[in-house]
Design a protein around this motif. Structure first.
Motif, PDB file in Angstrom:
ATOM      1  N   ARG A 157       0.880  -1.213   0.069  1.00 46.81           N
ATOM      2  CA  ARG A 157       0.109   0.103   0.146  1.00 46.81           C
ATOM      3  C   ARG A 157       0.678   1.354  -0.035  1.00 46.81           C
ATOM      4  NH1 ARG A 157      -5.343   1.055   4.001  1.00 46.81           N
ATOM      5  NH2 ARG A 157      -5.555   3.354   3.275  1.00 46.81           N
ATOM      6  N   GLU A 158       2.032   1.080   0.681  1.00 48.78           N
ATOM      7  CA  GLU A 158       2.947   2.223   0.552  1.00 48.78           C
ATOM      8  C   GLU A 158       3.636   2.751  -0.484  1.00 48.78           C
ATOM      9  OE1 GLU A 158       4.128   4.612   3.674  1.00 48.78           O
ATOM     10  OE2 GLU A 158       1.752   4.053   3.910  1.00 48.78           O
ATOM     11  N   LYS A 159       4.134   1.797  -1.245  1.00 47.37           N
ATOM     12  CA  LYS A 159       5.004   1.717  -2.282  1.00 47.37           C
ATOM     13  C   LYS A 159       4.187   1.558  -3.793  1.00 47.37           C
ATOM     14  CE  LYS A 159       6.710  -2.798  -2.797  1.00 47.37           C
ATOM     15  NZ  LYS A 159       7.901  -3.869  -2.953  1.00 47.37           N
ATOM     16  N   GLY A 160       2.903   1.150  -3.643  1.00 44.92           N
ATOM     17  CA  GLY A 160       2.206   0.867  -4.835  1.00 44.92           C
ATOM     18  C   GLY A 160       2.690  -0.024  -5.790  1.00 44.92           C
ATOM     19  N   VAL A 161       1.738  -0.350  -6.738  1.00 45.86           N
ATOM     20  CA  VAL A 161       2.061  -1.127  -7.730  1.00 45.86           C
ATOM     21  C   VAL A 161       2.071  -0.448  -9.099  1.00 45.86           C
ATOM     22  CG1 VAL A 161       1.552  -3.263  -9.199  1.00 45.86           C
ATOM     23  CG2 VAL A 161       0.775  -3.107  -6.820  1.00 45.86           C
ATOM     24  N   PRO A 162       3.246  -0.358  -9.936  1.00 42.06           N
ATOM     25  CA  PRO A 162       3.437   0.295 -11.035  1.00 42.06           C
ATOM     26  C   PRO A 162       2.209  -0.217 -12.324  1.00 42.06           C
ATOM     27  CG  PRO A 162       5.412  -0.713 -10.789  1.00 42.06           C
ATOM     28  CD  PRO A 162       4.625  -0.918  -9.423  1.00 42.06           C
ATOM     29  N   ILE A 163       1.764   0.511 -12.842  1.00 39.92           N
ATOM     30  CA  ILE A 163       0.881   0.111 -13.908  1.00 39.92           C
ATOM     31  C   ILE A 163       1.195   0.789 -15.326  1.00 39.92           C
ATOM     32  CG2 ILE A 163      -1.607  -0.098 -14.577  1.00 39.92           C
ATOM     33  CD1 ILE A 163      -0.911  -1.504 -12.040  1.00 39.92           C
ATOM     34  N   PRO A 164       1.793  -0.018 -16.326  1.00 39.96           N
ATOM     35  CA  PRO A 164       2.396   0.218 -17.611  1.00 39.96           C
ATOM     36  C   PRO A 164       1.156   1.134 -18.308  1.00 39.96           C
ATOM     37  CG  PRO A 164       3.289  -1.560 -17.182  1.00 39.96           C
ATOM     38  CD  PRO A 164       2.330  -1.191 -16.100  1.00 39.96           C
ATOM     39  N   ALA A 165      -0.262   0.636 -18.242  1.00 34.11           N
ATOM     40  CA  ALA A 165      -1.154   1.027 -18.917  1.00 34.11           C
ATOM     41  C   ALA A 165      -1.699   2.524 -18.481  1.00 34.11           C
ATOM     42  CB  ALA A 165      -2.317  -0.060 -18.625  1.00 34.11           C
ATOM     43  N   LEU A 166      -1.064   2.822 -17.241  1.00 35.04           N
ATOM     44  CA  LEU A 166      -1.548   4.309 -16.639  1.00 35.04           C
ATOM     45  C   LEU A 166      -0.118   5.082 -16.818  1.00 35.04           C
ATOM     46  CD1 LEU A 166      -3.464   3.205 -13.326  1.00 35.04           C
ATOM     47  CD2 LEU A 166      -4.189   4.336 -15.546  1.00 35.04           C
ATOM     48  N   ALA A 200     -19.163   4.477 -18.869  1.00 30.74           N
ATOM     49  CA  ALA A 200     -18.460   3.192 -18.909  1.00 30.74           C
ATOM     50  C   ALA A 200     -18.785   2.790 -17.375  1.00 30.74           C
ATOM     51  CB  ALA A 200     -17.104   2.906 -19.136  1.00 30.74           C
ATOM     52  N   PHE A 201     -18.956   1.486 -16.892  1.00 30.24           N
ATOM     53  CA  PHE A 201     -19.133   0.773 -15.839  1.00 30.24           C
ATOM     54  C   PHE A 201     -18.062   0.054 -15.710  1.00 30.24           C
ATOM     55  CE2 PHE A 201     -24.057   0.962 -16.165  1.00 30.24           C
ATOM     56  CZ  PHE A 201     -24.281   2.261 -15.742  1.00 30.24           C
ATOM     57  N   ASP A 202     -17.456  -0.203 -14.637  1.00 28.71           N
ATOM     58  CA  ASP A 202     -16.289  -1.095 -14.072  1.00 28.71           C
ATOM     59  C   ASP A 202     -16.998  -2.002 -12.881  1.00 28.71           C
ATOM     60  OD1 ASP A 202     -14.330  -2.593 -13.372  1.00 28.71           O
ATOM     61  OD2 ASP A 202     -13.142  -0.822 -12.357  1.00 28.71           O
ATOM     62  N   ILE A 203     -17.584  -2.959 -13.183  1.00 27.32           N
ATOM     63  CA  ILE A 203     -18.200  -4.132 -12.267  1.00 27.32           C
ATOM     64  C   ILE A 203     -17.326  -4.829 -11.350  1.00 27.32           C
ATOM     65  CG2 ILE A 203     -20.026  -5.538 -11.850  1.00 27.32           C
ATOM     66  CD1 ILE A 203     -21.000  -3.102 -13.362  1.00 27.32           C
ATOM     67  N   GLY A 204     -17.284  -4.438 -10.060  1.00 28.11           N
ATOM     68  CA  GLY A 204     -16.402  -5.104  -9.314  1.00 28.11           C
ATOM     69  C   GLY A 204     -15.026  -4.513  -9.050  1.00 28.11           C
ATOM     70  N   THR A 205     -14.968  -3.253  -8.970  1.00 32.26           N
ATOM     71  CA  THR A 205     -13.726  -2.515  -9.209  1.00 32.26           C
ATOM     72  C   THR A 205     -12.581  -2.894  -8.586  1.00 32.26           C
ATOM     73  OG1 THR A 205     -12.805  -0.361  -9.883  1.00 32.26           O
ATOM     74  CG2 THR A 205     -14.220  -0.587  -7.501  1.00 32.26           C
ATOM     75  N   GLY A 206     -12.592  -3.291  -7.291  1.00 33.32           N
ATOM     76  CA  GLY A 206     -11.368  -3.604  -6.307  1.00 33.32           C
ATOM     77  C   GLY A 206     -10.462  -2.525  -6.247  1.00 33.32           C
ATOM     78  N   THR A 207      -9.391  -2.412  -6.674  1.00 34.34           N
ATOM     79  CA  THR A 207      -8.532  -1.187  -6.510  1.00 34.34           C
ATOM     80  C   THR A 207      -8.926  -0.191  -7.459  1.00 34.34           C
ATOM     81  OG1 THR A 207      -6.942  -2.034  -8.255  1.00 34.34           O
ATOM     82  CG2 THR A 207      -6.598  -2.634  -5.860  1.00 34.34           C
ATOM     83  N   GLY A 208      -9.671  -0.286  -8.463  1.00 35.12           N
ATOM     84  CA  GLY A 208     -10.063   0.695  -9.286  1.00 35.12           C
ATOM     85  C   GLY A 208      -9.128   0.839 -10.603  1.00 35.12           C
ATOM     86  N   VAL A 209      -8.331  -0.077 -10.759  1.00 29.83           N
ATOM     87  CA  VAL A 209      -7.324  -0.130 -11.898  1.00 29.83           C
ATOM     88  C   VAL A 209      -7.884   0.131 -13.166  1.00 29.83           C
ATOM     89  CG1 VAL A 209      -6.966  -2.354 -11.759  1.00 29.83           C
ATOM     90  CG2 VAL A 209      -5.226  -0.988 -12.468  1.00 29.83           C
ATOM     91  N   LEU A 210      -8.938  -0.877 -13.267  1.00 26.60           N
ATOM     92  CA  LEU A 210      -9.759  -0.712 -14.638  1.00 26.60           C
ATOM     93  C   LEU A 210     -10.261   0.441 -14.884  1.00 26.60           C
ATOM     94  CD1 LEU A 210     -10.615  -4.534 -15.034  1.00 26.60           C
ATOM     95  CD2 LEU A 210      -8.597  -3.237 -15.707  1.00 26.60           C
ATOM     96  N   ALA A 211     -11.030   1.162 -13.897  1.00 27.53           N
ATOM     97  CA  ALA A 211     -11.766   2.237 -14.100  1.00 27.53           C
ATOM     98  C   ALA A 211     -10.905   3.248 -14.513  1.00 27.53           C
ATOM     99  CB  ALA A 211     -12.597   2.587 -12.787  1.00 27.53           C
TER     100      ALA A 211
END
Length: 373
Positions: A157-166, A200-211
């Protein structure tokens, strides 16, 4: 909250029991310290006796590693014994993992009020415990294995996960929310051709990454839904940090209204989770998958698309067939407009010693483009 009891010295003791994984309180407890041998600890834990640690904290971590090595020793194979067939191999694998978790969960750590560990060389874990448990002004006991999971989650949570698509921006997963460390499904959403839509809807978003990916791709209004309070808080924090226009809503699957695009990445394996934290992986009876498919047509704008992101691992494990999936799609009044596939990139896919290696090596993750038929 459950309580545990044990005898220490010449007195009986009682304390609260904490377990985010839902593990029951141990019935038998003995006191252990720096003199406890790993073989003895492993034997007691295997027999169902928990060990309440009173020694050096770092020595407890070493003891846990030693116990894990004893569990993970390859079993002796009987000559001419056939390998279990699917899905029996999967069920045997899960049984072995559950037994491993129970055994390693028998090494216990005491806590004073305020999430303070009263042991030598104990780390400050107040932030990690508060994120998972909330504030606590009372003493309790939990397993060292669970505590290490909390510490690991806090570090992610502190360092996060880098997302190439972002563009390399980070997503920060909260404890108990599935982390997007397997990036292939995110890449599929970033590459699939968008239908012409503003919503658009993101169903079951979790971390919100796809949204967040959909918003970065130019969709003006993205609604992200989830039922889990932790996921909702996590998604809200992430979209605010990224500065994207995403509305986070508590809902069971779909929000009100319609959209030109609805995306869902349900749990991929139709099996019963054994702990609350496994709900992101296992979907009993394919509930979420079926719910998304059955409700999709009623929540799409004319000409809209539903994107189902799904691995075929369940098919290779013998838990679901491709024909069953296609029947779910057709019976929901949907048709397949296209499909994008990608191979997994996680280390287990190349680990020949993994009990499920054959299934993992053959796995394909797909984005199914669905339209109302």
């Amino acid at each position: 909250m459950d309580e545990i009891t044990w005898r220490e010295g010449d007195r009986d003791h009682r304390a609260r029991w904490r377990s985010e994984s839902g593990a029951p309180p141990p019935r038998r407890i003995v006191v252990a310290d720096d003199e406890t041998r790993a073989d003895d600890a492993y034997r007691l834990a295997s027999e169902g006796t928990a060990l309440l640690w009173r020694g050096d904290f770092q020595n407890a971590r070493q003891l846990l590693k030693a116990m894990a090595r004893r569990i993970d020793r390859p079993p002796r194979r009987r000559r001419n014994k056939p390998e279990p067939e699917r899905p029996q191999a999967f069920h045997l694998y899960r049984q072995a993992r559950a037994q491993r978790a129970r055994t390693l969960g028998m090494l216990l750590i005491p806590f004073d009020p305020g999430h303070v560990i009263p042991l030598r060389r104990a780390p400050n874990v107040q932030d990690a415990c508060t994120e998972a448990y909330g504030p606590d002004d009372q003493s309790y006991i939990t397993s060292l294995r669970e505590l290490l999971g909390l510490i690991g989650a806090h570090e992610w949570r502190e360092k996060g996960v880098p997302i190439p698509a972002l563009g390399g921006d980070h997503i920060h997963p909260h404890y108990g929310v599935f982390s997007p460390i397997r990036g292939e499904y995110v890449d599929l959403v970033s590459e699939a051709p968008l239908p012409p839509t503003k919503t658009a809807f993101d169903i079951g978003t979790g971390t919100g990454v796809l949204a967040a990916v959909l918003a970065r791709r130019g969709i003006e209004h993205v609604v992200a839904t989830d039922q889990d309070p932790r996921a909702l808080a996590c998604a809200q924090e992430n979209v605010e940090r990224l500065g994207v226009n995403v509305e986070v809503v508590q809902a069971d699957l779909f929000p009100d209204g319609r959209a030109g695009l609805a995306v869902c990445n349900p749990p991929w394996v139709p099996a019963k989770p054994s702990t609350p934290l496994e709900h992101a992986v296992y979907d009993p009876g394919s509930r979420m998958l079926r719910g998304f498919l059955s409700g999709l047509a009623d929540h799409l704008e004319p000409g809209g698309e539903g994107w189902l992101i799904l691995s075929d691992l369940a098919e290779h494990l013998g838990l679901r067939t491709r024909d069953e999936l296609l029947e779910m799609i057709a019976s929901s009044g949907l048709r397949v407009a296209g499909r994008l596939d990608t191979a997994p990139r996680h280390p287990r896919a190349a680990d020949a010693d993994d009990p499920l290696h054959a299934a993992r090596a053959a796995e394909t993750t797909s984005l199914w483009r669905l339209t109302a038929g």
